[in-house]
Motif scaffolding. Structure first.
Motif, short mmCIF file in Angstrom:
data_model
loop_
_atom_site.label_atom_id
_atom_site.label_comp_id
_atom_site.label_asym_id
_atom_site.label_seq_id
_atom_site.Cartn_x
_atom_site.Cartn_y
_atom_site.Cartn_z
N GLU A 136 0.83 -1.20 0.00
CA GLU A 136 0.00 0.00 0.00
C GLU A 136 0.86 1.26 0.00
OE1 GLU A 136 -3.71 -1.89 2.63
OE2 GLU A 136 -2.39 -0.36 3.47
N ALA A 137 1.94 1.24 0.81
CA ALA A 137 2.83 2.40 0.88
C ALA A 137 3.50 2.65 -0.47
CB ALA A 137 3.88 2.16 1.96
N LEU A 138 3.97 1.57 -1.10
CA LEU A 138 4.65 1.73 -2.39
C LEU A 138 3.67 2.22 -3.45
CD1 LEU A 138 7.28 1.45 -3.89
CD2 LEU A 138 6.76 -0.95 -4.32
N GLN A 139 2.46 1.71 -3.44
CA GLN A 139 1.45 2.15 -4.41
C GLN A 139 1.11 3.63 -4.19
OE1 GLN A 139 0.34 0.60 -7.05
NE2 GLN A 139 1.56 -1.22 -6.56
N LEU A 140 1.04 4.07 -2.93
CA LEU A 140 0.75 5.47 -2.65
C LEU A 140 1.86 6.36 -3.17
CD1 LEU A 140 -0.83 7.76 -1.29
CD2 LEU A 140 0.32 7.20 0.86
N ALA A 141 3.12 5.96 -2.93
CA ALA A 141 4.25 6.76 -3.41
C ALA A 141 4.26 6.82 -4.93
CB ALA A 141 5.56 6.17 -2.89
N ARG A 142 4.01 5.69 -5.59
CA ARG A 142 3.99 5.67 -7.05
C ARG A 142 2.85 6.53 -7.60
NH1 ARG A 142 4.64 -0.86 -7.39
NH2 ARG A 142 6.91 -0.98 -7.14
N ALA A 143 1.68 6.46 -6.92
CA ALA A 143 0.55 7.26 -7.36
C ALA A 143 0.86 8.76 -7.27
CB ALA A 143 -0.68 6.93 -6.52
N ALA A 144 1.56 9.16 -6.19
CA ALA A 144 1.93 10.57 -6.03
C ALA A 144 2.89 11.01 -7.13
CB ALA A 144 2.55 10.79 -4.65
N VAL A 145 3.90 10.16 -7.42
CA VAL A 145 4.87 10.50 -8.46
C VAL A 145 4.18 10.60 -9.82
CG1 VAL A 145 6.89 9.65 -9.73
CG2 VAL A 145 6.84 9.55 -7.23
N LEU A 146 3.31 9.63 -10.10
CA LEU A 146 2.60 9.64 -11.38
C LEU A 146 1.68 10.85 -11.49
CD1 LEU A 146 1.95 8.19 -14.02
CD2 LEU A 146 0.19 6.90 -12.80
N GLU A 147 0.99 11.19 -10.42
CA GLU A 147 0.08 12.32 -10.43
C GLU A 147 0.83 13.63 -10.70
OE1 GLU A 147 -3.56 14.04 -10.44
OE2 GLU A 147 -3.19 11.89 -10.15
N LEU A 148 2.03 13.76 -10.11
CA LEU A 148 2.81 14.98 -10.30
C LEU A 148 3.51 15.03 -11.64
CD1 LEU A 148 4.33 15.43 -6.73
CD2 LEU A 148 2.27 16.46 -7.70
N SER A 149 3.50 13.92 -12.38
CA SER A 149 4.09 13.93 -13.73
C SER A 149 3.08 14.38 -14.77
CB SER A 149 4.60 12.52 -14.09
OG SER A 149 3.52 11.64 -14.33
N MET A 150 1.80 14.47 -14.37
CA MET A 150 0.76 14.94 -15.30
C MET A 150 0.89 16.45 -15.50
SD MET A 150 -0.96 12.22 -16.17
CE MET A 150 0.65 11.38 -16.14
N PRO A 151 0.42 16.97 -16.66
CA PRO A 151 0.58 18.41 -16.94
C PRO A 151 -0.15 19.29 -15.92
CG PRO A 151 -0.02 17.20 -18.92
CD PRO A 151 -0.19 16.24 -17.79
N PHE A 152 0.45 20.45 -15.65
CA PHE A 152 -0.17 21.50 -14.83
C PHE A 152 -0.48 22.68 -15.75
CE2 PHE A 152 2.42 19.06 -11.92
CZ PHE A 152 1.68 19.01 -10.76
N LEU A 153 -1.53 23.42 -15.44
CA LEU A 153 -1.85 24.61 -16.23
C LEU A 153 -1.43 25.85 -15.46
CD1 LEU A 153 -5.40 23.92 -17.75
CD2 LEU A 153 -3.21 24.03 -18.94
N LEU A 154 -0.56 26.62 -16.07
CA LEU A 154 -0.11 27.90 -15.50
C LEU A 154 -0.46 29.00 -16.48
CD1 LEU A 154 3.44 26.95 -14.14
CD2 LEU A 154 1.26 26.97 -12.91
#
Length: 387
Positions: free
Chosen positions: A299-317
């Protein structure tokens, strides 16, 4: 339904609402004193006049006084387990108890005036005013309680005064109406001043434990939450890859906007049971309870991977899509925090984060240094994307 209706009258912040209600239930000495005094006065009038009406009212006063004392004791014993909805119900209950006691005292005044018992009216009205003044000092923080209870207290006396043939009693009844209106304004003023002080206190407290830019807990707030953890949990350190080029290219305003968006995504990753915090700069932390044993580690590893993947998605500035990446190091703590000192946990998670950075970034790295290259998400380094 009734609770939700009354909830509209209460403070929107549950923490401040809870403090205000707790203050109501710290009035045991005053409540007990006015209860004993009122019962004594009512019994004295009963013994002097041998009137069954006085006797009935004395019983009513005794019952309501005892019920109020019992409710104060029960609140004190159970308050730690109350939900926000429970707090609202207990505020309503306080008002019901105060109003019932007020009505009993008001009935005593009504009976004395109805009988033409001038000494009895003097005693009963004196008790009513003592209770009214004490109630303002105790419950002014909740004006709706003051207004409801004082109306129950004064209405019987006003009616009795208006029914008397003497003009002086009629004038006195009209003056009690003006007194209630004055009481209304005074209680609102006192409540507003006290609530403002509480809000200011909470703002200062929040500033000490929360990051002003993102609204997330800061280092102090996160460490306080960490010290309260028990059971199995994971600690994840996250460092943004490529934040500085975005900040340099698009300016600090864009950088601040990016950090706020990162914070929102990490809060979503942490969920309702976890905590996302900003440690400073572009460093963030996640803290979340997990299952015990191998399942919790996954669960911990999946949470860390999900955070990294989420932050790799585009941001709008400012309507422009921007990509950055993130690296994460994680530690799993099984058992009591006493066996895993805070400083040691932070050092361990930092080492895991450094391992992720040395591997090239854009990945989640467990403390044990397991090979996670196959799970490394593809990220686009800082800059504009054509997305």
């Amino acid at each position: 339904m009734i609770v939700s209706l009354f909830a509209r009258l209460l403070h929107a912040d549950p923490r401040i609402r809870r403090e205000l209600v707790e203050l109501l239930y710290t009035s045991m000495p005053q409540v007990a004193a006015i209860g004993v005094t009122s019962v004594t006065g009512a019994v004295a009038l009963t013994l002097i006049d041998r009137d069954p009406g006085y006797a009935t009212i004395s019983v009513f006063i005794l019952i309501t006084a005892v019920a109020r004392v019992v409710s104060l004791l029960r609140y004190k014993a159970r308050a730690a387990q109350f939900t926000d909805a429970d707090v609202v119900r207990w505020e309503v209950l306080y008002c019901v108890g105060a109003s019932a006691f007020s009505l009993a005292l008001g009935a005593l005044s009504f009976r004395a005036l109805w009988l033409g018992d001038a000494p009895g009216a003097w005693i009963a009205f004196g008790l009513s005013m003592s209770y009214c003044v004490g109630m303002v000092s105790r419950a002014a923080i909740r004006p709706w309680i003051i207004l409801t209870a004082s109306a129950m207290l004064l209405t019987p006396t006003i009616i009795a005064g208006l029914l008397r043939p003497e003009l002086a009693y009629n004038i006195g009844a009209a003056m009690l109406v003006l007194f209630w209106l004055t009481l209304r304004e005074a209680s609102k003023h006192l409540s507003a001043a006290f609530t403002e002080r509480l809000e200011a206190k909470h703002r200062l407290s929040r500033q000490a434990t929360h990051d002003f830019l993102t609204g997330l807990p800061n280092r102090a707030g996160f460490l306080a939450a960490l010290t309260e953890m028990s059971g199995s949990f994971t600690l994840i350190a996250i460092d943004l890859d490529g934040f500085k080029p975005v900040n340099d290219r698009h300016g600090h305003h864009a950088g601040d906007d990016l950090l706020r968006q990162v914070a929102e995504r990490l809060k979503a990753c942490a969920g309702t049971t976890g905590i996302a915090a900003r440690f400073g700069g572009d460093e963030f932390m996640l803290l979340k309870p997990i299952s015990e044993g191998p399942l919790g580690r996954e669960e911990a590893l999946q949470l860390a991977r999900a955070a990294v993947l989420e932050l790799s998605m585009p941001f709008l500035l400012s309507e422009l899509p921007v990509r950055i990446g993130a690296s994460a190091g994680l530690v799993v703590c099984d058992g009591a925090l006493a066996a895993n000192p805070t400083a040691q946990l932070l050092e361990r998670v930092d080492q895991a984060l450094y391992a992720a950075k040395r591997s090239g970034g854009g990945c989640a790295w467990p403390e044990a240094g397991q090979d996670v290259s196959e799970h490394k998400p593809t990220t686009t380094r800082a800059g504009l994307s054509a997305a």
